[in-house]
Write an enzyme that holds these catalytic residues in place. Structure first.
Site, PDB file in Angstrom:
ATOM      1  N   HIS A  13     -58.774  47.511 -73.897  1.00 23.82           N
ATOM      2  CA  HIS A  13     -58.431  48.718 -74.646  1.00 23.82           C
ATOM      3  C   HIS A  13     -59.460  48.951 -75.742  1.00 23.82           C
ATOM      4  O   HIS A  13     -60.431  48.201 -75.882  1.00 23.82           O
ATOM      5  CB  HIS A  13     -56.993  48.660 -75.166  1.00 23.82           C
ATOM      6  CG  HIS A  13     -56.691  47.550 -76.122  1.00 23.82           C
ATOM      7  ND1 HIS A  13     -57.392  47.358 -77.285  1.00 23.82           N
ATOM      8  CD2 HIS A  13     -55.761  46.567 -76.088  1.00 23.82           C
ATOM      9  CE1 HIS A  13     -56.901  46.320 -77.938  1.00 23.82           C
ATOM     10  NE2 HIS A  13     -55.916  45.806 -77.220  1.00 23.82           N
ATOM     11  N   HIS A  16     -60.663  46.045 -77.934  1.00 23.81           N
ATOM     12  CA  HIS A  16     -61.640  45.148 -77.311  1.00 23.81           C
ATOM     13  C   HIS A  16     -63.012  45.822 -77.272  1.00 23.81           C
ATOM     14  O   HIS A  16     -64.033  45.196 -77.538  1.00 23.81           O
ATOM     15  CB  HIS A  16     -61.226  44.794 -75.885  1.00 23.81           C
ATOM     16  CG  HIS A  16     -59.854  44.218 -75.756  1.00 23.81           C
ATOM     17  ND1 HIS A  16     -58.920  44.710 -74.876  1.00 23.81           N
ATOM     18  CD2 HIS A  16     -59.241  43.194 -76.409  1.00 23.81           C
ATOM     19  CE1 HIS A  16     -57.814  44.006 -74.982  1.00 23.81           C
ATOM     20  NE2 HIS A  16     -57.974  43.092 -75.909  1.00 23.81           N
ATOM     21  N   CYS A 121     -45.221  30.896 -81.411  1.00 20.34           N
ATOM     22  CA  CYS A 121     -45.234  32.288 -80.986  1.00 20.34           C
ATOM     23  C   CYS A 121     -46.143  32.414 -79.773  1.00 20.34           C
ATOM     24  O   CYS A 121     -47.339  32.161 -79.858  1.00 20.34           O
ATOM     25  CB  CYS A 121     -45.743  33.177 -82.115  1.00 20.34           C
ATOM     26  SG  CYS A 121     -46.134  34.819 -81.539  1.00 20.34           S
ATOM     27  N   CYS A 124     -49.062  34.834 -80.008  1.00 18.07           N
ATOM     28  CA  CYS A 124     -50.209  34.383 -80.807  1.00 18.07           C
ATOM     29  C   CYS A 124     -50.770  33.067 -80.278  1.00 18.07           C
ATOM     30  O   CYS A 124     -51.817  32.645 -80.726  1.00 18.07           O
ATOM     31  CB  CYS A 124     -49.834  34.174 -82.263  1.00 18.07           C
ATOM     32  SG  CYS A 124     -48.927  35.510 -82.988  1.00 18.07           S
ATOM     33  N   CYS A 143     -42.235  37.717 -84.399  1.00 19.31           N
ATOM     34  CA  CYS A 143     -42.824  37.146 -83.182  1.00 19.31           C
ATOM     35  C   CYS A 143     -41.721  36.487 -82.336  1.00 19.31           C
ATOM     36  O   CYS A 143     -40.733  36.000 -82.877  1.00 19.31           O
ATOM     37  CB  CYS A 143     -43.853  36.093 -83.536  1.00 19.31           C
ATOM     38  SG  CYS A 143     -45.252  36.725 -84.411  1.00 19.31           S
ATOM     39  N   HIS A 146     -40.344  30.123 -80.245  1.00 17.21           N
ATOM     40  CA  HIS A 146     -39.734  29.057 -79.451  1.00 17.21           C
ATOM     41  C   HIS A 146     -39.613  27.830 -80.339  1.00 17.21           C
ATOM     42  O   HIS A 146     -40.626  27.352 -80.840  1.00 17.21           O
ATOM     43  CB  HIS A 146     -40.616  28.687 -78.263  1.00 17.21           C
ATOM     44  CG  HIS A 146     -40.830  29.840 -77.320  1.00 17.21           C
ATOM     45  ND1 HIS A 146     -41.193  29.670 -76.020  1.00 17.21           N
ATOM     46  CD2 HIS A 146     -40.732  31.164 -77.499  1.00 17.21           C
ATOM     47  CE1 HIS A 146     -41.313  30.845 -75.433  1.00 17.21           C
ATOM     48  NE2 HIS A 146     -41.032  31.767 -76.318  1.00 17.21           N
ATOM     49  N   LYS A 289     -51.878  48.399 -85.149  1.00 20.26           N
ATOM     50  CA  LYS A 289     -52.719  47.683 -84.199  1.00 20.26           C
ATOM     51  C   LYS A 289     -52.280  48.066 -82.790  1.00 20.26           C
ATOM     52  O   LYS A 289     -51.090  48.206 -82.524  1.00 20.26           O
ATOM     53  CB  LYS A 289     -52.585  46.179 -84.400  1.00 20.26           C
ATOM     54  CG  LYS A 289     -53.574  45.389 -83.566  1.00 20.26           C
ATOM     55  CD  LYS A 289     -53.725  43.959 -84.049  1.00 20.26           C
ATOM     56  CE  LYS A 289     -54.847  43.259 -83.295  1.00 20.26           C
ATOM     57  NZ  LYS A 289     -54.372  42.273 -82.342  1.00 20.26           N
ATOM     58  N   LYS A 292     -49.281  46.932 -76.284  1.00 18.42           N
ATOM     59  CA  LYS A 292     -48.442  47.523 -75.239  1.00 18.42           C
ATOM     60  C   LYS A 292     -47.084  47.906 -75.799  1.00 18.42           C
ATOM     61  O   LYS A 292     -46.554  48.971 -75.507  1.00 18.42           O
ATOM     62  CB  LYS A 292     -48.241  46.501 -74.123  1.00 18.42           C
ATOM     63  CG  LYS A 292     -49.158  46.700 -72.939  1.00 18.42           C
ATOM     64  CD  LYS A 292     -48.581  45.934 -71.757  1.00 18.42           C
ATOM     65  CE  LYS A 292     -49.682  45.211 -71.014  1.00 18.42           C
ATOM     66  NZ  LYS A 292     -49.217  44.195 -70.105  1.00 18.42           N
TER      67      LYS A 292
HETATM   68  N1  MSP Z   1     -58.458  35.234 -76.659  1.00 20.38           N
HETATM   69  C1  MSP Z   1     -58.440  35.327 -78.078  1.00 20.38           C
HETATM   70  C2  MSP Z   1     -59.822  35.098 -78.642  1.00 20.38           C
HETATM   71  C3  MSP Z   1     -60.454  33.812 -78.272  1.00 20.38           C
HETATM   72  S1  MSP Z   1     -62.057  33.695 -78.844  1.00 20.38           S
HETATM   73  C4  MSP Z   1     -62.483  32.112 -78.610  1.00 20.38           C
HETATM   74  C5  MSP Z   1     -57.958  36.708 -78.498  1.00 20.38           C
HETATM   75  N2  MSP Z   1     -58.051  37.662 -77.597  1.00 20.38           N
HETATM   76  S2  MSP Z   1     -57.607  39.169 -77.815  1.00 20.38           S
HETATM   77  O1  MSP Z   1     -57.940  39.839 -76.596  1.00 20.38           O
HETATM   78  O2  MSP Z   1     -56.247  39.240 -78.221  1.00 20.38           O
HETATM   79  O3  MSP Z   1     -58.404  39.733 -78.998  1.00 20.38           O
HETATM   80  C6  MSP Z   1     -59.764  39.456 -79.128  1.00 20.38           C
HETATM   81  C7  MSP Z   1     -60.332  40.175 -80.298  1.00 20.38           C
HETATM   82  O4  MSP Z   1     -60.213  41.560 -80.120  1.00 20.38           O
HETATM   83  C8  MSP Z   1     -59.638  39.812 -81.614  1.00 20.38           C
HETATM   84  O5  MSP Z   1     -60.620  39.437 -82.562  1.00 20.38           O
HETATM   85  C9  MSP Z   1     -59.008  41.045 -82.061  1.00 20.38           C
HETATM   86  O6  MSP Z   1     -59.060  41.269 -83.428  1.00 20.38           O
HETATM   87  C10 MSP Z   1     -59.885  42.088 -81.362  1.00 20.38           C
HETATM   88  N3  MSP Z   1     -59.067  43.226 -81.247  1.00 20.38           N
HETATM   89  C11 MSP Z   1     -57.947  43.377 -80.517  1.00 20.38           C
HETATM   90  N4  MSP Z   1     -57.387  44.556 -80.865  1.00 20.38           N
HETATM   91  C12 MSP Z   1     -58.133  45.154 -81.821  1.00 20.38           C
HETATM   92  C13 MSP Z   1     -58.110  46.347 -82.487  1.00 20.38           C
HETATM   93  N5  MSP Z   1     -57.159  47.207 -82.310  1.00 20.38           N
HETATM   94  N6  MSP Z   1     -59.150  46.623 -83.324  1.00 20.38           N
HETATM   95  C14 MSP Z   1     -60.210  45.781 -83.482  1.00 20.38           C
HETATM   96  N7  MSP Z   1     -60.246  44.641 -82.878  1.00 20.38           N
HETATM   97  C15 MSP Z   1     -59.178  44.267 -82.112  1.00 20.38           C
HETATM   98  O7  MSP Z   1     -57.549  36.860 -79.634  1.00 20.38           O
END
Ligand code: MSP
Length: 496
Positions: A13, A16, A121, A124, A143, A146, A289, A292
């Site tokens: 999304h 990412h 959680c 997380c 969250c 468990h 943020k 889903k």
């Molecule tokens: N898998 C872990 C990261 C492991 S790194 C060794 C993770 N994945 S994640 O897909 O949930 O998120 C990855 C990154 O994307 C996080 O740093 C998160 O902040 C960033 N983002 C996810 N949603 C975001 C926004 N809406 N805005 C900016 N960055 C965001 O955490």
């Protein structure tokens, strides 16, 4: 430089895309400087969250991750992301690196068996203490928690407080921007608790090398991707050729794991910590943020269909100061597109081509070596470079755009469209062409396709990305006589 590896429980999304585009622009900037760049991204595929998502779709975890991971690599291809590698944590090279890192920390005596009751959680993949939980509108915890006592291996993080503080004191600029770095130091100073690095309750993970009833905790597993990608855990490779990493780009939500756990794990294992972390805020959607459950997920690929790839990339890079939160709205996207791209850059490129066609027979002319724009270009380059160095793409682009604004101003002051063809017009247009040449180079990390189009329209040969800074930014290199073409509008105005 690295991005976080993304969980494959959801499709890519805007959030990412945000971090990945920033990484890409930074990687492109460093390639322009002639640096030998390895830009890594990938997917985080183990853990309970993924196992549950797989169960919910009636697939095995492997089938499930195999179906989602390509959605990330395909999205990055469509967004023109120039990652040099894409790592999946289900790959053998990653499993070997995790086993090696675990073993080193275990041998160092920093991993021990212990019991622990904590609140976990799943979303997380993290344990929390009571005081860390927030209560929801009905007094419930936000969250899904468990609660169960388990016996686990623990990483003795508590032993690392002083070593981490010492390390950061010796590397005071390692975390950017500073206010985010201070938050990380605050986490360390507030006291470090040992954290569990293994799970017996699930099997979708990497077994501990010395006790295969346990699989590695997902964060221990995930963080190691950065080392796996440079050959750690593979005796035939020397991972130190590309380690330590210059930057981990991360979101503010994963600072604890990246800036506290990770350097401690590395210090334990005798591996040098990364040189830097660049910590971003969130790109919110409707003030929240993206998730889903909130139903506010924005698909970046839909946006590029609507506003064009470079329009979207530019917005992501220019609209929010890295480190702060930004709020995505369609109106904000269109307004930035119209003001900076359609009215500024697009307009400049179009009017230069039109005047050169009318007053200079369609052939580029030489810039004035003493043009006031020369000094503006030099400052624009210096500031652009300084801001990319600080991982502040929005400020870097603003510095580049100062040259676009000054060039539009130069044309408006001289009004070459009103003058008779001749040496005066030639000099003014030469200045504008030279400014566009420099702009094309400086904006190429953000909007690579547009930069190449501008480059070709002003008659420059080859690829703009093959230019090398700082030399290519010196005033006076535009070669007169090149064929200048107008082409379609680079950024047609979008009605609001
Ligand atoms: N898998 C872990 C990261 C492991 S790194 C060794 C993770 N994945 S994640 O897909 O949930 O998120 C990855 C990154 O994307 C996080 O740093 C998160 O902040 C960033 N983002 C996810 N949603 C975001 C926004 N809406 N805005 C900016 N960055 C965001 O955490």
């Amino acid at each position: 430089m690295t991005t976080p590896i993304y969980y494959v429980n959801a499709e890519p999304h805007l959030g990412h895309a945000y971090t990945t585009i920033i990484g890409d622009a930074l990687a492109r900037w460093h390639r322009l400087l002639g640096d030998d760049v390895t830009f890594l991204t990938g997917t985080d595929e183990h853990g309970l969250k993924i196992q549950q998502a797989a169960e919910a779709s009636g697939m095995t975890p492997q089938e499930f991750t195999d179906s989602i991971a390509p959605k990330f690599s395909n999205a990055w291809e469509r967004l023109n992301i120039t990652n040099d590698d894409f790592i999946r944590t289900t790959e053998p090279r990653h499993k070997a690196a995790v086993a090696e890192l675990l073993q080193r920390c275990y041998d160092a005596g920093d991993i021990e068996l212990d019991t622990f009751a904590g609140k976990y959680c799943v979303a997380c993949e993290e344990y929390y203490q009571d005081e860390e939980l927030v209560s929801g509108p009905n007094g419930d915890d936000l969250c899904p928690i468990h609660q169960r006592p388990v016996e686990n291996y623990f990483f003795r993080l508590s032993r690392f407080e002083d070593r981490l503080l010492d390390w950061y004191a010796k590397h005071p600029t390692a975390m950017k921007p500073e206010h985010r770095g201070n938050e990380a130091i605050g986490l360390i100073k507030s006291g470090l608790r040992d954290f569990s690095i293994s799970r017996t309750s699930l099997d979708w993970g990497i077994p501990l090398p010395w006790d295969d009833k346990h699989v590695a905790y997902v964060w221990f597993d995930a963080l190691t991707n950065y080392l796996a990608a440079v050959g750690f855990g593979d005796e035939s490779q020397d991972y130190t050729e590309r380690w330590p990493a210059d930057y981990h780009l991360i979101g503010k939500d994963i600072v604890r794991q990246h800036c506290v756990y990770w350097p401690a794990m590395l210090l334990s294992a005798g591996v040098e910590p990364p040189k830097g972390w660049a910590i971003g805020g969130w790109l919110l959607s409707g003030g929240e943020k993206m998730s889903k459950t909130s139903g506010n997920v924005v698909n970046p690929l839909d946006l590029i269909d609507d506003i064009g790839l470079d329009g979207f990339r530019y917005y992501v890079l220019a609209d929010t100061a890295y480190g702060n939160d930004g709020d995505f709205t369609w109106e904000g996207l269109v307004s930035r597109y119209n003001s900076d791209l359609a009215n500024n850059l697009g307009n400049l490129a179009a009017r230069v081509a039109t005047v050169v066609a009318k007053k200079c027979d369609g052939l580029g002319t030489a810039p004035n070596p003493d043009s006031p724009l020369g000094a503006v270009a030099a400052t624009a380059f210096e500031q652009t470079a300084a801001q990319w160095d600080e991982v502040q793409p929005s400020k870097a682009l603003d510095a580049t755009w100062s040259l676009i604004r000054a060039t539009n101003g130069h044309l408006e002051t001289n009004e070459p469209w009103k003058a008779e063809p001749g040496p005066d017009v030639d000099l003014v247009m030469g200045d504008a062409l030279e400014a566009l040449r420099i702009v094309a180079i400086l904006c190429s990390p953000a909007i690579p396709d547009t930069a190449q189009a501008v480059w070709e329209r002003i008659g420059m040969p080859g690829k703009v990305i093959d230019q090398r800074l700082p030399d290519a930014a010196t005033w006076g290199q535009y070669a007169p006589g090149a064929i200048v073409t107008k082409g379609d509008a680079l950024f047609p105005r979008i009605k609001t």
